[in-house]
Design an enzyme around this catalytic site. Sequence first.
Site, PDB file in Angstrom:
ATOM      1  N   LYS A 149     -32.576  60.446 -56.689  1.00  0.00           N
ATOM      2  CA  LYS A 149     -32.839  59.628 -55.503  1.00  0.00           C
ATOM      3  C   LYS A 149     -32.621  58.171 -55.898  1.00  0.00           C
ATOM      4  O   LYS A 149     -33.461  57.555 -56.551  1.00  0.00           O
ATOM      5  CB  LYS A 149     -34.260  59.802 -54.970  1.00  0.00           C
ATOM      6  CG  LYS A 149     -34.368  59.219 -53.552  1.00  0.00           C
ATOM      7  CD  LYS A 149     -35.717  58.687 -53.180  1.00  0.00           C
ATOM      8  CE  LYS A 149     -36.015  57.320 -53.687  1.00  0.00           C
ATOM      9  NZ  LYS A 149     -35.240  56.213 -53.117  1.00  0.00           N
TER      10      LYS A 149
ATOM     11  N   GLU B 126     -46.024  39.937 -61.652  1.00  0.00           N
ATOM     12  CA  GLU B 126     -44.575  40.002 -61.906  1.00  0.00           C
ATOM     13  C   GLU B 126     -43.878  39.313 -60.732  1.00  0.00           C
ATOM     14  O   GLU B 126     -44.093  39.684 -59.578  1.00  0.00           O
ATOM     15  CB  GLU B 126     -44.141  41.466 -62.000  1.00  0.00           C
ATOM     16  CG  GLU B 126     -42.673  41.602 -62.339  1.00  0.00           C
ATOM     17  CD  GLU B 126     -42.195  43.068 -62.383  1.00  0.00           C
ATOM     18  OE1 GLU B 126     -42.610  43.865 -61.530  1.00  0.00           O
ATOM     19  OE2 GLU B 126     -41.376  43.377 -63.267  1.00  0.00           O
TER      20      GLU B 126
ATOM     21  N   GLU C 116     -33.039  53.078 -52.067  1.00  0.00           N
ATOM     22  CA  GLU C 116     -32.536  53.030 -50.695  1.00  0.00           C
ATOM     23  C   GLU C 116     -31.905  51.677 -50.395  1.00  0.00           C
ATOM     24  O   GLU C 116     -31.312  51.486 -49.338  1.00  0.00           O
ATOM     25  CB  GLU C 116     -33.668  53.330 -49.697  1.00  0.00           C
ATOM     26  CG  GLU C 116     -34.771  52.279 -49.599  1.00  0.00           C
ATOM     27  CD  GLU C 116     -35.807  52.350 -50.734  1.00  0.00           C
ATOM     28  OE1 GLU C 116     -35.563  53.073 -51.720  1.00  0.00           O
ATOM     29  OE2 GLU C 116     -36.843  51.663 -50.618  1.00  0.00           O
ATOM     30  N   ARG C 117     -32.054  50.724 -51.328  1.00  0.00           N
ATOM     31  CA  ARG C 117     -31.503  49.397 -51.055  1.00  0.00           C
ATOM     32  C   ARG C 117     -30.087  49.216 -51.588  1.00  0.00           C
ATOM     33  O   ARG C 117     -29.383  48.319 -51.171  1.00  0.00           O
ATOM     34  CB  ARG C 117     -32.438  48.340 -51.631  1.00  0.00           C
ATOM     35  CG  ARG C 117     -33.779  48.415 -50.913  1.00  0.00           C
ATOM     36  CD  ARG C 117     -34.650  47.270 -51.250  1.00  0.00           C
ATOM     37  NE  ARG C 117     -35.494  47.562 -52.388  1.00  0.00           N
ATOM     38  CZ  ARG C 117     -36.353  46.700 -52.891  1.00  0.00           C
ATOM     39  NH1 ARG C 117     -36.437  45.492 -52.391  1.00  0.00           N
ATOM     40  NH2 ARG C 117     -37.111  47.031 -53.911  1.00  0.00           N
TER      41      ARG C 117
ATOM     42  N   ALA D 164     -34.805  56.047 -58.823  1.00  0.00           N
ATOM     43  CA  ALA D 164     -34.288  54.807 -59.416  1.00  0.00           C
ATOM     44  C   ALA D 164     -34.689  53.562 -58.617  1.00  0.00           C
ATOM     45  O   ALA D 164     -34.925  53.634 -57.416  1.00  0.00           O
ATOM     46  CB  ALA D 164     -32.768  54.900 -59.510  1.00  0.00           C
TER      47      ALA D 164
ATOM     48  N   CYS E 199     -36.079  44.079 -65.525  1.00  0.00           N
ATOM     49  CA  CYS E 199     -37.413  44.368 -66.048  1.00  0.00           C
ATOM     50  C   CYS E 199     -37.598  43.743 -67.418  1.00  0.00           C
ATOM     51  O   CYS E 199     -38.709  43.607 -67.892  1.00  0.00           O
ATOM     52  CB  CYS E 199     -37.627  45.865 -66.132  1.00  0.00           C
ATOM     53  SG  CYS E 199     -36.471  46.619 -67.266  1.00  0.00           S
TER      54      CYS E 199
ATOM     55  N   PHE F  29     -33.892  49.302 -57.493  1.00  0.00           N
ATOM     56  CA  PHE F  29     -32.714  48.627 -56.952  1.00  0.00           C
ATOM     57  C   PHE F  29     -31.989  47.756 -57.971  1.00  0.00           C
ATOM     58  O   PHE F  29     -30.839  47.390 -57.767  1.00  0.00           O
ATOM     59  CB  PHE F  29     -33.111  47.737 -55.747  1.00  0.00           C
ATOM     60  CG  PHE F  29     -33.665  46.392 -56.155  1.00  0.00           C
ATOM     61  CD1 PHE F  29     -32.815  45.322 -56.420  1.00  0.00           C
ATOM     62  CD2 PHE F  29     -35.036  46.191 -56.311  1.00  0.00           C
ATOM     63  CE1 PHE F  29     -33.319  44.086 -56.817  1.00  0.00           C
ATOM     64  CE2 PHE F  29     -35.544  44.968 -56.712  1.00  0.00           C
ATOM     65  CZ  PHE F  29     -34.678  43.917 -56.965  1.00  0.00           C
TER      66      PHE F  29
HETATM   67  P1  NAD Z   1     -39.838  50.062 -56.409  1.00  0.00           P
HETATM   68  O1  NAD Z   1     -41.025  50.599 -57.118  1.00  0.00           O
HETATM   69  O2  NAD Z   1     -40.056  49.357 -55.143  1.00  0.00           O
HETATM   70  O3  NAD Z   1     -38.811  51.244 -56.093  1.00  0.00           O
HETATM   71  C1  NAD Z   1     -38.432  52.163 -57.087  1.00  0.00           C
HETATM   72  C2  NAD Z   1     -38.225  53.531 -56.430  1.00  0.00           C
HETATM   73  O4  NAD Z   1     -39.456  54.007 -55.921  1.00  0.00           O
HETATM   74  C3  NAD Z   1     -37.256  53.480 -55.250  1.00  0.00           C
HETATM   75  O5  NAD Z   1     -36.397  54.590 -55.336  1.00  0.00           O
HETATM   76  C4  NAD Z   1     -38.155  53.524 -54.028  1.00  0.00           C
HETATM   77  O6  NAD Z   1     -37.581  54.210 -52.947  1.00  0.00           O
HETATM   78  C5  NAD Z   1     -39.383  54.250 -54.511  1.00  0.00           C
HETATM   79  N1  NAD Z   1     -40.624  53.725 -53.900  1.00  0.00           N
HETATM   80  C6  NAD Z   1     -40.904  52.445 -53.605  1.00  0.00           C
HETATM   81  N2  NAD Z   1     -42.155  52.339 -53.123  1.00  0.00           N
HETATM   82  C7  NAD Z   1     -42.674  53.578 -53.110  1.00  0.00           C
HETATM   83  C8  NAD Z   1     -43.942  54.120 -52.744  1.00  0.00           C
HETATM   84  N3  NAD Z   1     -44.907  53.363 -52.265  1.00  0.00           N
HETATM   85  N4  NAD Z   1     -44.118  55.440 -52.899  1.00  0.00           N
HETATM   86  C9  NAD Z   1     -43.161  56.227 -53.386  1.00  0.00           C
HETATM   87  N5  NAD Z   1     -41.940  55.765 -53.744  1.00  0.00           N
HETATM   88  C10 NAD Z   1     -41.693  54.465 -53.623  1.00  0.00           C
HETATM   89  O7  NAD Z   1     -39.071  49.149 -57.454  1.00  0.00           O
HETATM   90  P2  NAD Z   1     -37.838  48.199 -57.156  1.00  0.00           P
HETATM   91  O8  NAD Z   1     -38.311  47.024 -56.371  1.00  0.00           O
HETATM   92  O9  NAD Z   1     -36.686  48.978 -56.661  1.00  0.00           O
HETATM   93  O10 NAD Z   1     -37.485  47.730 -58.649  1.00  0.00           O
HETATM   94  C11 NAD Z   1     -38.096  46.632 -59.272  1.00  0.00           C
HETATM   95  C12 NAD Z   1     -39.242  47.052 -60.164  1.00  0.00           C
HETATM   96  O11 NAD Z   1     -38.772  47.995 -61.111  1.00  0.00           O
HETATM   97  C13 NAD Z   1     -39.804  45.920 -60.970  1.00  0.00           C
HETATM   98  O12 NAD Z   1     -41.197  46.023 -60.991  1.00  0.00           O
HETATM   99  C14 NAD Z   1     -39.225  46.121 -62.352  1.00  0.00           C
HETATM  100  O13 NAD Z   1     -39.987  45.578 -63.417  1.00  0.00           O
HETATM  101  C15 NAD Z   1     -39.184  47.599 -62.416  1.00  0.00           C
HETATM  102  N6  NAD Z   1     -38.203  48.065 -63.385  1.00  0.00           N
HETATM  103  C16 NAD Z   1     -38.668  48.517 -64.583  1.00  0.00           C
HETATM  104  C17 NAD Z   1     -37.774  48.913 -65.557  1.00  0.00           C
HETATM  105  C18 NAD Z   1     -38.261  49.388 -66.887  1.00  0.00           C
HETATM  106  O14 NAD Z   1     -37.481  50.014 -67.601  1.00  0.00           O
HETATM  107  N7  NAD Z   1     -39.519  49.136 -67.248  1.00  0.00           N
HETATM  108  C19 NAD Z   1     -36.389  48.870 -65.305  1.00  0.00           C
HETATM  109  C20 NAD Z   1     -35.944  48.416 -64.049  1.00  0.00           C
HETATM  110  C21 NAD Z   1     -36.883  48.021 -63.106  1.00  0.00           C
END
Ligand code: NAD
Length: 547
Positions: free
Chosen positions: A223, A430, A226-227, A197, A331, A199
Site C-alpha cells: 500500500k 518533528e 495515497e499522496r 509506505a 526521516c 510519502f
Molecule cells: P504517515 O504516517 O502519515 O503515513 C504513512 C502511511 O500510513 C501511509 O501509507 C498512510 O496512508 C498511512 N496512514 C496515515 N495515517 C494513518 C492512520 N491514522 N491510520 C492508519 N494508517 C495511516 O507518514 P507520512 O507523512 O507519509 O511520512 C512522513 C513520516 O514518516 C515522518 O514522520 C517520517 O519521519 C517518517 N519516516 C520514517 C522513516 C524511517 O525510516 N524512520 C522513513 C521515512 C519516513
Amino acid sequence: MSLAKLPLPAQLRGVRAMATAAPRPALSGLSAAAKSKAEKISQDWKGTSATGANTKNFIGGEFVESKTDKWIDVVDPASQTLLTRVPETTPAEFEQAVDAASQAYKTWSRTSVLTRQRFVMDLQHQLRQNGDAIATSIVLEQGKTYADAQGDLLRGLQVVESATNIPTALLGDTIEVSKDMDTSTRRLPLGVCASIAPFNFPAMIPLWTIPMALATGNTLILKPSERDPGAAMIISELCQRAGLPAGVLNVVHGTVPTVNAICDHPSIKAISFVGGDRAGKHIYERGRASGKRVQANLGAKNHAVLMPDANKNHALNSILGAAFGAAGQRCMAISVAVLVGTAQSWLPELIERAKKLKVNQGFEQGADFGPVISPASKERITGLIASAEEEGGIIHLDGRGYEVPAFPDGNWIGPTIIEATTTMRCYREEIFGPVLTVITADTLDDALAIINENKYGNGTAIFTQSGATARKFEREVEVGQVGINVPIPVPLPMFSWSGNKASFLGDVPFYGPGGVNFYTQNKTTTALWKAEDAIGNKASVDMPTHH
Ligand code: NAD
C-alpha cells in the site's frame, strides 16, 4: 484506543481540504517541460497517470480500475495541478488482492531460490532502464528535485542489488548432533506479507520491502502512500516485466480503512510500516494484536553536533544539505544543529549559506529543494515556526511567505533557521519541513545529554577532527545511526537499518541481514539415518539383543 475516536490526522485533513478546494485541471498548471513529461508517464505506464486519470489497483497481475466511490486527488505540490486520482480500494478488491497473493504463494514459495534471484537481477535491470520515468513521477507527485528523486530510486536500487545475494543469505546450518543424527535449519518464507509506505520516499521505501519479501519466497500486498503512489505503480509494472508471476506482488490503495484491513486480515502474516508515529503505533498494536510480525520505522529528530575543531566548510555544507534537502522531508534530515563552545560563532555563516538555497519546482534549473507535500503540511510547519516566536525563540531566517513567481500556488517554505531551547515545541516535535533548529551547548557532554534525553533515536552526526572526540560521541550517544563527519548516516544494505528508541517499533529491522530475518522463519529438523541401515549392508543373523 479505537481509531474511529481519534481526530483525523493532519495529512488526511489536508487531502480532504485539497479535494474540496478543487485542484487545478490536469496539465493546466505545469511548465511546458513538465507537461510533456506528464503526458509520457500517462502513455507509457498502465497503473498510473500524471494527466488526471485514475491510479489502478494491481491485483493478480492485472492493473484494474477500482469500483470505489472514494477517490483522493494527487496534485503537483508546486502548482496544485491534478495528476491522478487514487482509489480507496474497496473491501471486495482488497479481498481479491489477498486471495491472489495467497494463491501465488503456493507456487512462488516453492520456486527455486535461483529463480527468485534471477527475478531480482532482472528487476534491477528494469529499474536502471526506467529510472527516468520513476524519478519523473516522483518530481511531479512528491515535489522533490529531479536529482534528489534519482537518489530516492538509487537508495532503493541498492536494496534490490543486495537481494541478488539471496542464495547465500538463505543458507541454513547443519551439524551432526549424535551418531548418524543431523540437525539442520532451513529458512522458510512467512506467507502473504504487507508493506505500508510513507510519502517522502515513494521509490526507496517500496524497494526496501519488495525485493526482500519476494526473494525470500513470500508474496506481498503493497500500500503506497495515497499522496504519491506513481513510483510504486511503475515499479510494479517493472516487476511484471522482470517476469514476476501474477499475484506475487499486489498493490492496493487508500488510507485508514485499507490499512486497518491489512492489520486485521488473518491471511497476512507480517507488516512492514514506514511513516509517522501515530499511524505506526496504531499499526504496530493492531497488527500485533492479530498475531502478525510487525516492523515499524517511525518519526525522528536528528541532531548534528558541531565541534569547534570541525572542518568548517565541510561541516556547514553538510548540515545545510541534510537539513534542507528534500525540503527537510527525510526521516534522517538533520533538524537540530547543536553548536558547541566557540562553534557558536559560526551561526551567522550558516545563515548566510542557507539564504543562498533556491526553492523551486523540481524540474527547474538550480532548484535546491522543492515545495512541501501539501497545503496542510505547510500550515503545520509554519505554525511550528510561529510557535517558536511565541515561546521566545529567535527566527534568524524565516522561510514563511517564500514565493516562486512562476508557481504562485505552490506549498513553498524557504529555508528557516530558529535558535531555540529544548523546551520549545519547535524542538520537541518533528517538523518535517525545511526548518533547522539551532541549540547551543558548552561542552560535548552537554551536547550528548541533550541528544540522549530526546525521545527519538533515528540518526545523529558529529563534525570534528578529533578521533577521541568522535569516539567518545559514538560510544555514548543513544541513537541507532551515527555519522562521524557524515551528515546522513543511512546504512547501506550490507547492514540493516538501525534507528532506535521512539523511532522504531518491533524487533527485526529493515533490509540487509535484518530484512532476511524479518521475512523468514527457521525450521529446525533432526534426522536419524543409521549407517547400518544403508541399502546394500549385509543382513545380521545374530540373535537380537536390543542393545
Ligand atoms: P504517515 O504516517 O502519515 O503515513 C504513512 C502511511 O500510513 C501511509 O501509507 C498512510 O496512508 C498511512 N496512514 C496515515 N495515517 C494513518 C492512520 N491514522 N491510520 C492508519 N494508517 C495511516 O507518514 P507520512 O507523512 O507519509 O511520512 C512522513 C513520516 O514518516 C515522518 O514522520 C517520517 O519521519 C517518517 N519516516 C520514517 C522513516 C524511517 O525510516 N524512520 C522513513 C521515512 C519516513
